[in-house]
Write a protein that holds these residues in place. Structure first.
Motif, short mmCIF file in Angstrom:
data_model
loop_
_atom_site.label_atom_id
_atom_site.label_comp_id
_atom_site.label_asym_id
_atom_site.label_seq_id
_atom_site.Cartn_x
_atom_site.Cartn_y
_atom_site.Cartn_z
N GLY A 62 -38.14 -3.29 -43.64
CA GLY A 62 -39.56 -3.71 -43.97
C GLY A 62 -40.19 -4.95 -43.51
N LYS A 63 -39.41 -5.59 -42.91
CA LYS A 63 -39.89 -7.06 -42.44
C LYS A 63 -40.39 -7.16 -40.87
N LYS A 64 -41.43 -7.69 -40.80
CA LYS A 64 -42.04 -7.99 -39.31
C LYS A 64 -41.27 -9.12 -38.85
N VAL A 65 -40.68 -8.83 -37.68
CA VAL A 65 -39.70 -9.98 -37.16
C VAL A 65 -40.10 -10.28 -35.74
N LEU A 66 -40.12 -11.51 -35.39
CA LEU A 66 -40.02 -12.05 -34.07
C LEU A 66 -38.77 -12.78 -33.63
N VAL A 67 -38.16 -12.13 -32.39
CA VAL A 67 -37.13 -12.75 -31.83
C VAL A 67 -37.56 -13.79 -30.96
N ILE A 68 -37.06 -14.99 -30.91
CA ILE A 68 -37.59 -15.76 -29.82
C ILE A 68 -36.18 -16.31 -28.99
N ASP A 69 -35.97 -15.71 -27.68
CA ASP A 69 -34.89 -16.02 -26.86
C ASP A 69 -35.11 -17.55 -26.49
N ALA A 70 -34.38 -18.32 -26.95
CA ALA A 70 -34.64 -19.81 -26.58
C ALA A 70 -33.37 -20.26 -25.77
N ASP A 71 -32.81 -19.33 -25.06
CA ASP A 71 -31.69 -19.84 -24.20
C ASP A 71 -32.48 -19.61 -22.81
N LEU A 72 -33.40 -20.64 -22.49
CA LEU A 72 -34.17 -21.00 -21.35
C LEU A 72 -33.66 -20.81 -19.97
N GLY A 73 -32.44 -21.01 -19.85
CA GLY A 73 -31.87 -20.75 -18.64
C GLY A 73 -31.49 -19.53 -18.22
N VAL A 74 -30.64 -18.91 -19.01
CA VAL A 74 -30.04 -17.59 -18.99
C VAL A 74 -30.28 -16.58 -20.00
N GLY A 75 -31.30 -16.57 -20.56
CA GLY A 75 -31.60 -15.71 -21.96
C GLY A 75 -31.18 -14.32 -21.57
N ASN A 76 -30.55 -13.60 -22.75
CA ASN A 76 -29.97 -12.12 -22.51
C ASN A 76 -30.53 -11.29 -23.60
N ILE A 77 -31.50 -11.70 -24.30
CA ILE A 77 -31.81 -10.72 -25.43
C ILE A 77 -32.55 -9.76 -24.86
N ASP A 78 -33.44 -9.80 -23.86
CA ASP A 78 -34.04 -8.63 -23.05
C ASP A 78 -32.99 -7.56 -22.51
N ILE A 79 -31.77 -8.23 -21.92
CA ILE A 79 -30.91 -7.42 -21.34
C ILE A 79 -30.38 -6.57 -22.49
N LEU A 80 -29.76 -7.01 -23.68
CA LEU A 80 -29.42 -6.29 -24.77
C LEU A 80 -29.98 -5.31 -25.22
N LEU A 81 -31.53 -5.39 -25.12
CA LEU A 81 -32.42 -4.35 -25.63
C LEU A 81 -33.10 -3.72 -24.44
N GLY A 82 -32.60 -3.72 -23.26
CA GLY A 82 -33.01 -3.00 -22.07
C GLY A 82 -34.56 -3.00 -21.85
N LEU A 83 -34.86 -4.16 -22.01
CA LEU A 83 -36.34 -4.50 -21.70
C LEU A 83 -36.54 -4.98 -20.18
N ARG A 84 -37.77 -5.00 -19.88
CA ARG A 84 -37.94 -5.57 -18.59
C ARG A 84 -39.11 -6.28 -18.56
N PRO A 85 -39.09 -7.27 -19.03
CA PRO A 85 -40.45 -8.47 -19.20
C PRO A 85 -41.03 -8.79 -17.83
N VAL A 86 -42.50 -8.52 -17.83
CA VAL A 86 -43.06 -9.11 -16.80
C VAL A 86 -43.24 -10.63 -16.86
N PHE A 87 -43.65 -11.24 -18.32
CA PHE A 87 -43.75 -12.60 -18.28
C PHE A 87 -42.82 -13.05 -19.31
N THR A 88 -42.54 -14.25 -19.14
CA THR A 88 -41.63 -15.03 -19.97
C THR A 88 -42.00 -16.09 -20.57
N MET A 89 -41.03 -17.01 -21.33
CA MET A 89 -41.18 -18.35 -21.75
C MET A 89 -41.79 -19.18 -20.90
N ASN A 90 -41.18 -18.90 -19.49
CA ASN A 90 -41.55 -19.96 -18.47
C ASN A 90 -42.99 -19.78 -18.25
#
Length: 306
Positions: A65-93
Motif C-alpha cells: 500500500g505504499k506509494k514508491v518512487l525509484v530513483i536510478d542514480a547510476d547516471l552513467g549506466v543505469g539499468n532499472i529501466d532494463i530490469l523493468l522492461g521500460l523504454r524511457p523517452v526522457f531520463t535524468m540527463n
C-alpha cells in the motif's frame, strides 16, 4: 523543507562556487516530511544484485500500500529501466540539462511503482557538480507530497556520486553477498561514509544467501571488523535467499516478486518490506556519533525471510 530552504537551494543551484559546507547543510534533507522514507540502496562493488533489490523492494512496498518512487542514480549506466522492461523517452540527463523537470520524466512501472530513469552512456553526468546536486534536491522536494517512499539506487563503488546520494538520503541500506570481496568492499564504503562524511547508521541486507545461517555469518563478519575500527551502528535487515527464479525474472525483465510471488526470494522481499516499514522513519540528525555496542544491535532472531 521550508519555502525559504527551497529558495536557498534554487539560488545555490545557480551558483558555480558552492562549497562542500553548502552541500552538507542539506545532508539527509531530501525531504522535510517526517513520515517519508528516503532510502539509498548501495554496495561496495558491482554484481551483488543491488538494482534487483531496489526493484523488488519497491514492488513489495507497493504491494503493502505504499506509494514508491525509484530513483536510478547510476547516471552513467543505469539499468532499472532494463530490469523493468521500460523504454524511457526522457531520463535524468534531461533534468540535469534543464530540459525537463523531474516530474516530467517519471514513468509508471510494474507493481504500481514510479521510476526516475537514469541516462545511459553520458559521461558528462557520471560525476555531478554541486549545482546539479542541489538542483536534484530541489526537484525531489517538489515531489514529496506524492510519495511515501523514495528509493535511490546508487551506482556501485565509492565515487563522489555514490557518497553524495548516500549522504543526501535519510537511511542507507547496504547490500552485501557472502563473497569475501563483497564484504571487504562494503566495509570500505561504510568506512568512507563514516570517517569522511559523518554517517553513523547503516542497514545491512545480505543478498544471495544460501540460508539464514549463511546470512548471519556474513553480518557477523562485517560487524566484527566495524566494531573494532569504526563508530557506527548497523541494523541487520535479514537476507534474500539465492533463488534461480531471480535469473529467470531478469531475463524476462520483470520483478521476481511479481512473476513468482511464492518463490523463495519473493517471500524474502515481502518480509524485507515489512521490516523496513516496521523499523520506523529514521529522523536522527546525521553526524551524531553512536558507539558500537552489541546490546544496541537488533537480535537476529525472527529475521527469517520464509
Amino acid at each position: 523543507m521550508s519555502s525559504d530552504q527551497a529558495d536557498t537551494l534554487r539560488q545555490l543551484a545557480g551558483t558555480v562556487n558552492v562549497t562542500r559546507r553548502d552541500v552538507n547543510l542539506y545532508a539527509g534533507r531530501i525531504s522535510s516530511r517526517q513520515d517519508i522514507r528516503v532510502i539509498s540502496v548501495t554496495s561496495g562493488k558491482g554484481g551483488v544484485g543491488k538494482s534487483n533489490v531496489v526493484v523488488n523492494l519497491a514492488v513489495s512496498l507497493a504491494n503493502q500500500g505504499k506509494k514508491v518512487l525509484v530513483i536510478d542514480a547510476d547516471l552513467g549506466v543505469g539499468n532499472i529501466d532494463i530490469l523493468l522492461g521500460l523504454r524511457p523517452v526522457f531520463t535524468m540527463n534531461h533534468v540535469l540539462s534543464g530540459e525537463k523537470s523531474l516530474n516530467e520524466i517519471i514513468i509508471s512501472a510494474a507493481g504500481g511503482i514510479k521510476v526516475v530513469p537514469a541516462g545511459l552512456g553520458v559521461q558528462e553526468y557520471t560525476s555531478l557538480g554541486t549545482p546539479e546536486r542541489l538542483k536534484l534536491l530541489d526537484e525531489l522536494d517538489r515531489l514529496e507530497e506524492d510519495f511515501d517512499v523514495f528509493i535511490i539506487d546508487t551506482e556501485a563503488g565509492i565515487s563522489e556520486n555514490v557518497t553524495y546520494f548516500n549522504v543526501a538520503a535519510r537511511e542507507i541500506l547496504v547490500v552485501v553477498t557472502p563473497e569475501p570481496t563483497s564484504i571487504t568492499d562494503v566495509y570500505a564504503l561504510i568506512k568512507l561514509l563514516s570517517t569522511r562524511y559523518g554517517e553513523r547508521h547503516f542497514k545491512v541486507l545480505v543478498n544471495m544467501a544460501r540460508d539464514q545461517k549463511d546470512a548471519v555469518g556474513v553480518y557477523d563478519k562485517l560487524y566484527n571488523v566495524a566494531d573494532r575500527f569504526l563508530d557506527v551502528s548497523m541494523d541487520f535487515m535479514g537476507c534474500i535467499l539465492r533463488d534461480d527464479l531471480v535469473g529467470e525474472a531478469v531475463r524476462r525483465q520483470k520483478p521476481v516478486c511479481q512473476l513468482y510471488p511464492n518463490g523463495k526470494a519473493s517471500r524474502c522481499y515481502t518480509a524485507l518490506a515489512r521490516r523496513i516499514m516496521a523499523s520506523g522513519c529514521d529522523n536522527r540528525l546525521k553526524g551524531n556519533i553512536q558507539f558500537l555496542s552489541r546490546k544496541n544491535f537488533p537480535s537476529t532472531a525472527g529475521l527469517e525471510c520464509i
